[in-house]
Design a protein around this motif. Structure first.
Motif, PDB file in Angstrom:
ATOM      1  N   PHE A 136      37.179  48.596  42.904  1.00 34.09           N
ATOM      2  CA  PHE A 136      36.679  47.448  42.026  1.00 34.09           C
ATOM      3  C   PHE A 136      37.978  46.492  42.364  1.00 34.09           C
ATOM      4  O   PHE A 136      38.859  46.947  42.066  1.00 34.09           O
ATOM      5  N   CYS A 191      35.994  39.117  40.353  1.00 37.67           N
ATOM      6  CA  CYS A 191      34.584  39.201  39.337  1.00 37.67           C
ATOM      7  C   CYS A 191      34.505  37.686  38.540  1.00 37.67           C
ATOM      8  O   CYS A 191      34.934  37.035  38.201  1.00 37.67           O
ATOM      9  N   ILE A 192      33.273  37.488  38.621  1.00 40.89           N
ATOM     10  CA  ILE A 192      32.492  36.183  37.219  1.00 40.89           C
ATOM     11  C   ILE A 192      32.427  36.542  36.469  1.00 40.89           C
ATOM     12  O   ILE A 192      31.235  36.110  35.590  1.00 40.89           O
ATOM     13  N   VAL A 193      32.561  37.904  36.382  1.00 41.71           N
ATOM     14  CA  VAL A 193      31.901  37.967  34.587  1.00 41.71           C
ATOM     15  C   VAL A 193      29.949  37.966  34.353  1.00 41.71           C
ATOM     16  O   VAL A 193      30.303  37.772  33.647  1.00 41.71           O
ATOM     17  N   CYS A 194      29.788  38.189  35.859  1.00 39.56           N
ATOM     18  CA  CYS A 194      28.326  37.915  35.138  1.00 39.56           C
ATOM     19  C   CYS A 194      27.494  38.731  34.794  1.00 39.56           C
ATOM     20  O   CYS A 194      26.724  39.038  34.610  1.00 39.56           O
ATOM     21  N   SER A 195      27.933  40.394  34.033  1.00 39.65           N
ATOM     22  CA  SER A 195      27.740  41.404  33.502  1.00 39.65           C
ATOM     23  C   SER A 195      26.245  42.361  34.082  1.00 39.65           C
ATOM     24  O   SER A 195      25.604  42.812  33.718  1.00 39.65           O
ATOM     25  N   ARG A 196      26.266  41.830  35.404  1.00 35.75           N
ATOM     26  CA  ARG A 196      24.741  42.062  36.091  1.00 35.75           C
ATOM     27  C   ARG A 196      25.441  43.704  36.133  1.00 35.75           C
ATOM     28  O   ARG A 196      24.595  44.663  36.258  1.00 35.75           O
ATOM     29  N   CYS A 197      26.879  44.318  36.597  1.00 38.41           N
ATOM     30  CA  CYS A 197      26.630  45.807  36.401  1.00 38.41           C
ATOM     31  C   CYS A 197      27.305  46.506  35.734  1.00 38.41           C
ATOM     32  O   CYS A 197      26.516  47.900  35.264  1.00 38.41           O
ATOM     33  N   VAL A 224      34.912  43.452  33.025  1.00 40.20           N
ATOM     34  CA  VAL A 224      34.388  44.586  32.669  1.00 40.20           C
ATOM     35  C   VAL A 224      35.222  45.861  32.964  1.00 40.20           C
ATOM     36  O   VAL A 224      36.503  45.905  33.689  1.00 40.20           O
ATOM     37  N   CYS A 242      26.336  43.739  42.455  1.00 39.64           N
ATOM     38  CA  CYS A 242      27.074  42.757  42.195  1.00 39.64           C
ATOM     39  C   CYS A 242      26.508  41.415  42.716  1.00 39.64           C
ATOM     40  O   CYS A 242      26.891  42.019  44.648  1.00 39.64           O
ATOM     41  N   PRO A 243      27.223  40.765  42.426  1.00 40.09           N
ATOM     42  CA  PRO A 243      26.789  39.641  43.270  1.00 40.09           C
ATOM     43  C   PRO A 243      27.821  39.206  44.047  1.00 40.09           C
ATOM     44  O   PRO A 243      27.960  38.140  44.891  1.00 40.09           O
ATOM     45  N   THR A 244      28.804  39.495  44.175  1.00 36.88           N
ATOM     46  CA  THR A 244      30.496  39.435  44.738  1.00 36.88           C
ATOM     47  C   THR A 244      30.730  40.880  45.723  1.00 36.88           C
ATOM     48  O   THR A 244      30.678  41.517  45.555  1.00 36.88           O
ATOM     49  N   THR A 252      33.403  42.353  44.497  1.00 31.43           N
ATOM     50  CA  THR A 252      34.587  42.772  43.227  1.00 31.43           C
ATOM     51  C   THR A 252      34.159  44.719  43.075  1.00 31.43           C
ATOM     52  O   THR A 252      34.860  44.696  42.693  1.00 31.43           O
ATOM     53  N   LEU A 253      32.804  44.621  43.398  1.00 29.43           N
ATOM     54  CA  LEU A 253      33.013  46.065  43.309  1.00 29.43           C
ATOM     55  C   LEU A 253      32.027  46.232  45.308  1.00 29.43           C
ATOM     56  O   LEU A 253      30.414  45.522  45.425  1.00 29.43           O
TER      57      LEU A 253
HETATM   58  S1  SF4 Z   1      28.349  42.220  38.534  1.00 34.00           S
HETATM   59 FE1  SF4 Z   1      30.765  42.253  39.577  1.00 34.00          FE
HETATM   60  S2  SF4 Z   1      31.104  40.454  39.616  1.00 34.00           S
HETATM   61 FE2  SF4 Z   1      29.283  40.382  38.104  1.00 34.00          FE
HETATM   62  S3  SF4 Z   1      30.282  41.308  36.144  1.00 34.00           S
HETATM   63 FE3  SF4 Z   1      29.758  43.036  37.169  1.00 34.00          FE
HETATM   64  S4  SF4 Z   1      31.902  42.916  38.661  1.00 34.00           S
HETATM   65 FE4  SF4 Z   1      32.038  40.812  37.832  1.00 34.00          FE
END
Ligand code: SF4
Ligand code: SF4
Ligand code: SF4
Ligand code: FES
Length: 960
Positions: A178, A183-189, A213, A236-238, A240-241
């Motif tokens: 992680f 992270c773009i804080v998109c909240s998908r995770c 997150v 996760c679209p990036t 980050t994870l």
């Molecule tokens: S899905 Fe990835 S980019 Fe989006 S909030 Fe979670 S860790 Fe961040």
């Protein structure tokens, strides 16, 4: 740069339509939804009502930029990248949260929209490291793709202001990292963890610029409630994870669609590869069993396939106290065949037999039983289903007419009341558990029947309406009491019973069950269940709408396992809860292919398709195909083989993919039997416990190394596809062919597809199954034949397979295994999430981080009575043996009951389990052993001896 290479086997990575369909596309309701017509960029589009504009566009082949949306998750509307214009409306609505409307005209691309999207992307990128070229996600990153899609060339703001670029990485999880700086804080995770997995381990902590997150209470992932299912990583679209394997090996280049080889859920995966190296296993979105989800085992624990412990060269030895000699395949097969024939010449045709494995494919288990019946000339074939779900086969065949569960997993979406009996789905069948939890969050009611307070009883957003903590061994008393309440309160479904069930059997059963001795109050002392709770649970199951029963080994592994399965079927018929979506009797099968190995004729009394060997017409059809006369007499079951071995009558065994020295009960007896054999042939991927007694070791192949099919708990046949060459040179089906040929019954299949063609030709419920059809349809639930060319998701719809459903009298008989002053506690066993059965695979992966030893769960009162504290080494003694485990004090246990897992050989859980077994099938009574505990000074004598053996064995295998 396009990194994803189209692969015909999988049709490349599945397309993401941005938001889910209004109802699942696989449901019957989807086709019935009203259609709405609109225009998108001038193109006329018709989609089901409730579809988002984003999805409608995607379905029409128009891509709208997006970041926070994915079709696995409900629309969220946070990133503002998917803005569109709708004629006649003010502003720029987010297309992911805007449902389609009849007649509207949507514009997805124009100069204004492009500027708005670029501005959004600019803000994201201004707080994102510019290390794309060295980033592990490079080429497979949605942020990177979207920056390109909106034409962002430069960022105006510079990188001097406040940013998150120095945020610290969390590397606590062994499988993924992680990196909050990305992270773009998109909240998908967060949403994946909630909506898909149902664990609620992640939150967005803080507000505005500080929002981030956070696992658990802002802990490292490993210290949080995360169960490492991988859903957050997947969505996760990036970068980050990101999976550590991708960091290590780079992005995969091609993929092969295959099926998980762990549990009976049967999840479909894309094995994403670089060359012949599996980089990552990604759950397949169109997988019929898993619908794009996974658990930690299938998702991450595949490294065992290339573990250095793999034995890849055949080995032989004349006696088990000699060192192994590595030899060629030819020499090993010739040695094995010669030994088998010598034994038969001396002790007779029936002195040898085989055990096949539910870990192997249908085609492989079919071949082993065929070899036994043709080349061995007897029916001494059995399978590990003997020790898990054989009572399911017996009980459901007797009552409903088919030895299999009645539903598909999708069915749980329609259940109103779910009763889970003797199963722990969050650990044993995690992907099904996630689907179940989602249904429970939607409002379905839950009854848990289990001696322990398993996680389902209370976990985030899930709370069982009733937990009935029964005493181990009293299942039948419980199920009878449930039926008694329903009958005595007139809650049964008379119309269903009179239309669908055998009336004579019902009347007889009714008289039996109406007896007051079955009342909850009467059985309370035996079961330990509060009668008021039991009555309430019975009323809920009978009257709460669609009632579905899911059960596991806590039902079958008892002296009355078959009786209990029939009691469950009685209850479902009594309430009309069978034959449609949302109801049914659903065994949660243990191993990946336990259903399949049973289907393939692996029991000593049945040919493929559960047809009796004693039936002359059935035998004749196989004799014609196999060109050999078949023995009409049923062969030996595993326990009979072991008893006869100790008695000196059974002298040779071919054991494929099973480790009976670890998995079967009463280890001392198993070891004595194995030690007495003149020839033991073990085929496995590792030198297992059973191999300590073997004369021949034949290298096995993992699921990644072969083609074939598995059949999961839903009767779903799915393809297993080879992604790398067998490390030992042969797939398991090729080894069986070689042995059979050496024994004088030649086999010459060129590919498992030919084996399946033979199975289909000989087995009525498989007549329509072929590799071509599996490739077209993805997976098929049997029966699949002329009457059901696309398979059968739900069974017994119009009538039962046996015609009328049969009620069977289920008299409760207390187990012989009783608590006594000498053994005052009951031991019961089970599995945990991160490990799998005997642990041979999962112990050789990073899953060991979660469970490096088996422990004994014990209620604090029982511990205190014995002066035991948390972490103490404890001796557990039963009437057959003794072992030691570390104590873990746990209020999940009821007083008087202790619990352990059996994932580590040295734990010796089966040193203490007894020879008791199910009256009908000999399934061992693993779940009930009377024991006593005391603090121990050190390992038991069995454990000391065993660790010495282990060291010797490895020495012989690797240094000889
Ligand atoms: S899905 Fe990835 S980019 Fe989006 S909030 Fe979670 S860790 Fe961040
Ligand atoms: S791995 Fe699974 S359980 Fe863990 S945080 Fe991610 S989604 Fe939740
Ligand atoms: S739920 Fe079972 S089949 Fe699915 S990934 Fe996990 S172990 Fe494999
Ligand atoms: S994709 Fe629609 S707001 Fe993010």
């Amino acid at each position: 740069m396009m990194l994803w290479i189209y692969d015909p086997a999988t049709q490349g990575a599945a397309r993401d339509y941005g938001t889910p369909a209004p109802v699942p596309e696989y449901s019957a309701e989807y086709a019935a939804l009203e259609q709405v017509s609109l225009s998108i960029d001038g193109r006329q589009v018709s989609v089901p009502r409730g579809t988002s504009v984003l999805r409608a566009a995607a379905l029409a082949g128009i891509s709208i930029p997006k970041l926070c949306a994915t079709d696995a998750l409900d629309a969220f509307g946070s990133c503002r990248l998917c803005l569109v214009e709708i004629a006649g409306r003010k502003g720029y609505p987010a297309s992911c949260t805007t449902p389609v409307e009849e007649g509207v005209a949507v514009t997805t691309q124009n100069g204004k929209l492009a500027r708005l999207r670029r501005n959004v992307m600019e803000l994201y990128i201004s707080d994102h490291p510019l290390d794309c070229l060295t980033c592990p996600a490079n080429g497979n990153c949605e942020l990177q793709d979207m920056a390109g899609a909106v034409g962002l060339r430069e960022v105006r703001y510079g990188y001097d202001g406040r940013n998150h670029l120095d945020a610290k990485k969390d590397t606590s999880n062994p499988y993924f990292t992680f990196d909050p700086s990305k992270c773009i804080v998109c909240s998908r995770c967060v949403r994946a963890c909630e909506e898909v997995q149902g664990t609620f381990a992640l939150t967005i902590a803080g507000r505005g610029f500080d929002s981030k997150v956070a696992p658990g209470q802002s802990q490292p992932f490993m210290d949080s409630g995360c169960v490492s299912c991988g859903a957050c990583v997947q969505h996760c679209p990036t970068a980050t994870l990101v999976e550590n394997s991708i960091v290590e090996h780079g992005q995969p280049e091609h993929s092969v669609l295959t099926t998980c080889a762990y549990c009976g859920v049967g999840c479909a995966f894309e094995a994403r590869m670089k060359g012949d190296k599996v980089v990552t296993m990604v759950p397949w979105k169109d997988g019929g069993a898993n619908r794009g989800h996974s658990c930690v085992k299938g998702r991450f624990a595949f490294g065992y396939a290339t573990h250095p412990d793999r034995i890849t060269t055949p080995m032989i030895r004349d006696a088990i106290d000699q060192p192994w000699r590595t030899v060629s395949w030819e020499e090993a097969i010739a040695f094995a065949a010669r030994r088998l024939r010598e034994v038969q010449q001396t002790y007779g045709r029936k002195s040898i037999g085989a055990i096949n494995s539910s870990r192997c494919t249908n085609e492989e288990t079919y071949l082993v039983q065929k070899m036994v019946r043709t080349a061995f000339g007897n029916n001494n074939i059995d399978t590990c289903a003997r020790v898990c779900h054989s009572p399911t086969g017996y009980g459901l065949k007797a009552t409903l007419g088919e030895s299999a569960g009645t539903q598909n997993f999708d069915s749980v979406d329609k259940a109103d009341v779910v009763m889970v009996i003797g199963a722990n789905p969050t650990d044993g069948h995690p992907v099904f558990a996630s689907r179940l939890k989602r249904r429970l969050r939607q409002g379905a009611r839950l009854i848990v029947v289990d001696p322990r307070r398993i996680d389902l009883v209370k976990s985030p957003h899930v709370h069982a309406d009733h937990h009935l903590p029964l005493r181990p061994g009293t299942n039948v008393a419980f199920i009878n009491a449930m039926a008694h309440v329903i009958v005595s309160e007139g809650l049964e479904d008379r119309e269903f019973i009179s239309r669908r069930c055998d009336q004579a059997s019902f009347q007889e059963w009714l008289e039996f069950i109406g007896d007051p001795r079955h009342a909850p109050e009467q059985v309370a002392q035996a079961t330990g269940i509060d009668p008021t709770e039991l009555r309430a649970a019975a009323r809920l199951y009978a009257t709460g709408g669609n009632g579905a029963i899911y059960y596991g080994l806590g039902v079958t592994e008892h002296s009355q396992g078959s009786t209990m399965v029939m009691g469950i079927a009685n209850l479902a018929m009594l309430t009309g809860n069978i034959g449609r979506d949302g109801v049914g009797v659903n065994p949660l099968r243990g191993q990946n292919n336990v259903q399949g190995s049973c289907d393939m004729g692996s029991f000593p009394h049945e040919l493929p398709g559960y047809r009796p060997v004693k039936d002359e017409a059935v035998r004749a059809s196989f004799e014609r195909a196999w060109q050999v006369e078949l023995d009409p007499v049923a062969g030996l079951r595993i326990p009979n083989m072991l008893d006869e071995a100790v008695a000196g009558n059974f002298r040779a065994l071919y054991c494929q993919g099973e480790d009976i020295a670890q998995s079967d009960p009463n280890t001392q007896h198993v070891e004595a039997a194995l030690r007495s054999l003149d020839c033991l042939i073990v085929q496995d991927i590792f030198l297992n416990e059973t191999a300590r007694f073997a004369h021949v070791f034949l290298p096995g192949s993992s699921f990644l190394e072969k083609d074939g099919t598995f059949t999961n708990a839903e009767r779903r046949i799915s393809r297993v596809r080879r992604v790398m060459a067998p490390l030992g040179g042969k797939a398991d089906w090729e080894t069986t062919m070689a042995l059979s040929t050496a024994l004088g019954y030649p086999m010459s299949y060129a590919h498992p597809a030919q084996i399946m063609a033979e199975i289909a030709a000989l087995t009525p419920s498989f007549h329509g199954v072929s590799y071509e059809r599996l490739d077209q349809e993805g997976s098929i639930q049997w029966p699949c034949n002329e009457a059901a060319p696309h398979g059968t998701p739900v069974m017994h719809v119009e009538k039962f397979t046996r015609g009328k459903g049969l009620f069977v009298v289920t008299e409760y008989v207390a187990s012989d295994e009783k608590v006594t002053p000498r053994f005052p506690l009951l031991l019961t066993t089970g599995r945990i999430l991160s490990q799998y059965n005997v642990g041979a695979q999962t112990r050789r992966t990073a899953n060991i981080a979660w469970h490096h030893e088996d422990v004994l769960e014990i209620h604090p009162h029982d511990a205190e009575d014995r002066g035991i504290t948390d972490g103490d080494l404890v001796a557990i003694t039963s009437r057959v043996g003794e072992t030691t485990l570390r104590a873990r004090l746990s209020e999940r246990m009821q007083p008087g009951v202790v619990y352990t897992t059996f994932h580590h050989p040295l734990s010796g859980a089966n040193v203490i389990t007894t020879e008791n077994s199910d009256w009908a099938t000999n399934c061992p009574e693993y779940k009930v052993t009377a024991v006593q505990l005391r603090k121990a000074a050190g390992p038991s004598s069995w454990q000391q001896e065993h660790s010495r053996f282990d060291r010797q064995q490895l020495h012989h295998a690797h240094l000889d």
